[in-house]
Design an enzyme around this catalytic site. Structure first.
Site, mmCIF file in Angstrom:
data_model
loop_
_atom_site.group_PDB
_atom_site.id
_atom_site.type_symbol
_atom_site.label_atom_id
_atom_site.label_comp_id
_atom_site.label_asym_id
_atom_site.label_seq_id
_atom_site.Cartn_x
_atom_site.Cartn_y
_atom_site.Cartn_z
ATOM 1 N N ARG A 282 -6.874 2.210 -15.107
ATOM 2 C CA ARG A 282 -7.043 2.923 -14.041
ATOM 3 C C ARG A 282 -7.641 4.286 -13.956
ATOM 4 O O ARG A 282 -8.392 4.640 -13.204
ATOM 5 C CB ARG A 282 -5.714 3.134 -13.367
ATOM 6 C CG ARG A 282 -4.661 1.848 -13.216
ATOM 7 C CD ARG A 282 -3.521 2.025 -12.496
ATOM 8 N NE ARG A 282 -3.783 2.213 -11.172
ATOM 9 C CZ ARG A 282 -3.883 3.531 -10.546
ATOM 10 N NH1 ARG A 282 -3.434 4.396 -11.281
ATOM 11 N NH2 ARG A 282 -4.093 3.661 -9.179
ATOM 12 N N GLY B 104 0.753 -1.239 0.027
ATOM 13 C CA GLY B 104 0.035 -0.092 0.052
ATOM 14 C C GLY B 104 0.823 1.404 -0.129
ATOM 15 O O GLY B 104 0.121 2.281 -0.219
ATOM 16 N N CYS C 184 -14.468 1.574 -27.741
ATOM 17 C CA CYS C 184 -15.733 2.306 -28.043
ATOM 18 C C CYS C 184 -16.653 2.459 -26.573
ATOM 19 O O CYS C 184 -17.435 1.702 -26.209
ATOM 20 C CB CYS C 184 -16.595 1.385 -29.027
ATOM 21 S SG CYS C 184 -17.028 -0.038 -28.314
ATOM 22 N N GLU C 185 -15.846 3.122 -25.707
ATOM 23 C CA GLU C 185 -16.383 3.594 -24.552
ATOM 24 C C GLU C 185 -15.965 4.962 -23.971
ATOM 25 O O GLU C 185 -14.812 5.117 -24.345
ATOM 26 C CB GLU C 185 -15.705 2.677 -23.205
ATOM 27 C CG GLU C 185 -15.931 1.199 -23.341
ATOM 28 C CD GLU C 185 -17.357 0.526 -22.654
ATOM 29 O OE1 GLU C 185 -17.891 1.594 -21.829
ATOM 30 O OE2 GLU C 185 -17.740 -0.554 -22.790
ATOM 31 N N PRO D 37 5.218 -4.676 -0.921
ATOM 32 C CA PRO D 37 4.797 -3.577 -1.759
ATOM 33 C C PRO D 37 4.676 -4.114 -3.166
ATOM 34 O O PRO D 37 5.337 -4.865 -3.656
ATOM 35 C CB PRO D 37 6.128 -2.868 -1.623
ATOM 36 C CG PRO D 37 7.245 -3.775 -1.311
ATOM 37 C CD PRO D 37 6.599 -4.625 -0.414
ATOM 38 N N GLY D 38 3.827 -3.311 -3.844
ATOM 39 C CA GLY D 38 3.559 -3.757 -5.258
ATOM 40 C C GLY D 38 3.821 -2.497 -5.961
ATOM 41 O O GLY D 38 5.005 -2.179 -6.656
#
Ligand code: LLP
Length: 416
Positions: free
Chosen positions: A317, A242, A346-347, A278-279
Site C-alpha cells: 500500500r 468504501g 530491491c525496489e 464493507p471490507g
C-alpha cells in the site's frame, strides 16, 4: 492508538489483546501477520449498531482479507460475503458461509466463474455490462437455472480518495452507464434465464465524506423508481463498501454513525433490503505485520534507515497508494529518532514509512506495522523469491496459527 483496534502497550511491550507480540515472534518467527479476532467482531458489531434501524444485510468484502479464519470470525456474527472471483467464492464456501449469504461481484467474470456461482446457489450475481448479462443468461440456460441478478450502475460520482481506488466515475471501467439502462431492461424482458432482483453500486474506497454516498444513493434511488415503474420487483439495494478507517491518527476517519445518519433517512421505507459491502472497515485495523529490525544504517547525509524483514511483498500500500501506516516499536524506548523504515526488496518503493519519528530501537528488536489487516496479505507476492509470512489469530489470550509460512519448495511447486 488507532480507532477500534486491539493493539496496545502493556508494561512497555506491545500486545494484541492480552498476548505479547514479542512472544508471538519468538514462537512463530517474523514477518508475521497478527490478527485480533475481537477487533473484527467489534468492528462488525459497530457497523451493525450504526445501521440497526434499517432492513439490511452486511456482506464482508472478502477481497480485503480472505483468510478462512477471518471470513469465519465475521460469518459467525451473521455477516455474509461479497466475493469477486471464483477463488474468493471457493474461500467463502470453504469457510462455511452458506451460498445464500454470498453475493458474486467482479467486472470480468469468466463463464466458468459464472457457472460456479450459479451452481453453488449464491444469493445474487452482480452484472457490470450488457455483454456479461448475455453471458450469465447463456450459462444459466445451460445449467437449466434462472439467475438472480443485480445490475451495478456507475452513478458517475467522483469520490475524493486516492485515484486508484475511486470507482464510481464514468472515466472508470466499473458498472453500467445510465444511458445503457434501456437496453439492459429489454434484456431482462427478453432473456428467459435472467431475473432482475437488485441494484448495486460501489463508488470507491476510504471515502471520508458521506455526501458522496448521498449523491450516489440518490441516483440509485432514481433508478429504483424507474425500474419499478417498468414492473421489476427489486428486493436488494446494494450501496457497496468504501467506509473509511483511521490509518493516521492525525487524519481520523469519519465515524460510521455519520454515514448512517445520512443514509438511513434516504433508504428507510423503500421496500428494499439494503446491502453493505464493507471490507477495510472490518479488517484494516484488526491486523499488524510483526517484523524484525535486521540492520540499521546511517548514510553520509545523516539519513537513518531501519531495514526490517518485512517489505512491499507483504504490504504494497505505501508503494502503490502512498498510504500512511503507523510503525511502532514492540518494546517502548524513551529516545526516538527520525528514520526510514524499509524492507529487503530491491525496489526504492519498498518502504513502510519515510522520515518518520520512531523509537530508537536496536537491531534485532521488533516493530509492528499497523493497519495491515486489509489489502495487505491478500496483495502479497513472491517477488524477489520472498516467502509469504505465517498468520496468527489472537482471541483474548488464545493464539491460533491460521496460515503456515510458505516454504522454498512451495515457491517452485507448480513449475515443470
Ligand atoms: N465492494 C466492491 C464492489 C469493491 O470493489 C470493494 C473494494 C469493496 C466492496 C470493499 O471496499 P472497502 O470497504 O474495503 O473500501 N487495494 C486498495 C483497495 C481496493 C478496493 C477494491 N474494491 C487499498 O489497499 O486501498
Amino acid at each position: 492508538m488507532l480507532d477500534s483496534h486491539l493493539f496496545s502497550y502493556s508494561e512497555g511491550s506491545l500486545c494484541c489483546e492480552s498476548v505479547r507480540l514479542d512472544e508471538l515472534a519468538g514462537e512463530f518467527g517474523t514477518p508475521l501477520f497478527v490478527t485480533s479476532r475481537q477487533s473484527l467482531v467489534s468492528q462488525f458489531r459497530a457497523f451493525e449498531a450504526a445501521f440497526a434501524t434499517l432492513p439490511h444485510f452486511t456482506c464482508y468484502s472478502v477481497k480485503a482479507n480472505f483468510n478462512l479464519s477471518v471470513i469465519q470470525a465475521l460469518a459467525s456474527e451473521g455477516c455474509g460475503c461479497d466475493v469477486n472471483s471464483g477463488g474468493e467464492l471457493y474461500r467463502a464456501l470453504k469457510a462455511g458461509v452458506p451460498p445464500a449469504r454470498i453475493i458474486m461481484a467482479g467486472i470480468g467474470k469468466s463463464e466458468d466463474e459464472i457457472g460456479y456461482a450459479l451452481s453453488s446457489g449464491v444469493l445474487m450475481i452482480k452484472a457490470e455490462s450488457v455483454s456479461e448479462l448475455r453471458a450469465i443468461d447463456r450459462v444459466a440456460s445451460r445449467l437449466g437455472k434462472v439467475a438472480r441478478v443485480a445490475i451495478r450502475i456507475n452513478p458517475n460520482v467522483t469520490a475524493e480518495t486516492h485515484p486508484y481506488i475511486t470507482t464510481g466515475d464514468s472515466k472508470e471501467k466499473f458498472g453500467i452507464d445510465e444511458a445503457e439502462l434501456g437496453e439492459v431492461f429489454n434484456l431482462f424482458r427478453t432473456l428467459p434465464n435472467l431475473s432482475l432482483e437488485g441494484l448495486d453500486m460501489h463508488i470507491g474506497s476510504q471515502i471520508f465524506d458521506p455526501e458522496y454516498y448521498v449523491a450516489a444513493t440518490q441516483k440509485l434511488l432514481d433508478v429504483l423508481e424507474s425500474t419499478r415503474s417498468l414492473g421489476f420487483d427489486i428486493k436488494w439495494f446494494d450501496v457497496g463498501g468504501g467506509f473509511p478507517v483511521t490509518y493516521d491518527p492525525q487524519k481520523p476517519a469519519t465515524p460510521i454513525g455519520r454515514f448512517a445518519e445520512k443514509l438511513i433517512p434516504m433508504l428507510e421505507g423503500k421496500g428494499v433490503t439494503v446491502i453493505f459491502e464493507p471490507g477495510r472497515f472490518l479488517a484494516a485495523n484488526a491486523s499488524v505485520i510483526l517484523t524484525r529490525i535486521l540492520y540499521r544504517k546511517r548514510n553520509h547525509a545523516g539519513k537513518e534507515f531501519f531495514i526490517v524483514d518485512a517489505g512491499m511483498t507483504e504490504l504494497i500500500r505505501p508503494a502503490l497508494y502512498q498510504s500512511h501506516h503507523e510503525v511502532l516499536s514492540v518494546t517502548r524506548h524513551d529516545r526516538s529518532i527520525v528514520a526510514d523504515i524499509v524492507g529487503p526488496v530491491c525496489e526504492s518503493s519498498d518502504f513502510f514509512a519515510r522520515q518518520r519519528m520512531v523509537d530508537d530501537a536496536a537491531e534485532g528488536e521488533l516493530m509492528a506495522v499497523l493497519s495491515s489487516g486489509a489489502y495487505a496479505a491478500v496483495m502479497s507476492s513472491n517477488y524477489n523469491g520472498r516467502l509469504r509470512p505465517a498468520e496468527v489469530m489472537v482471541d483474548g489470550s488464545d493464539v491460533r496459527l491460521i496460515r503456515r509460512r510458505e516454504t522454498y519448495e512451495q515457491l517452485v511447486q507448480n513449475e515443470i
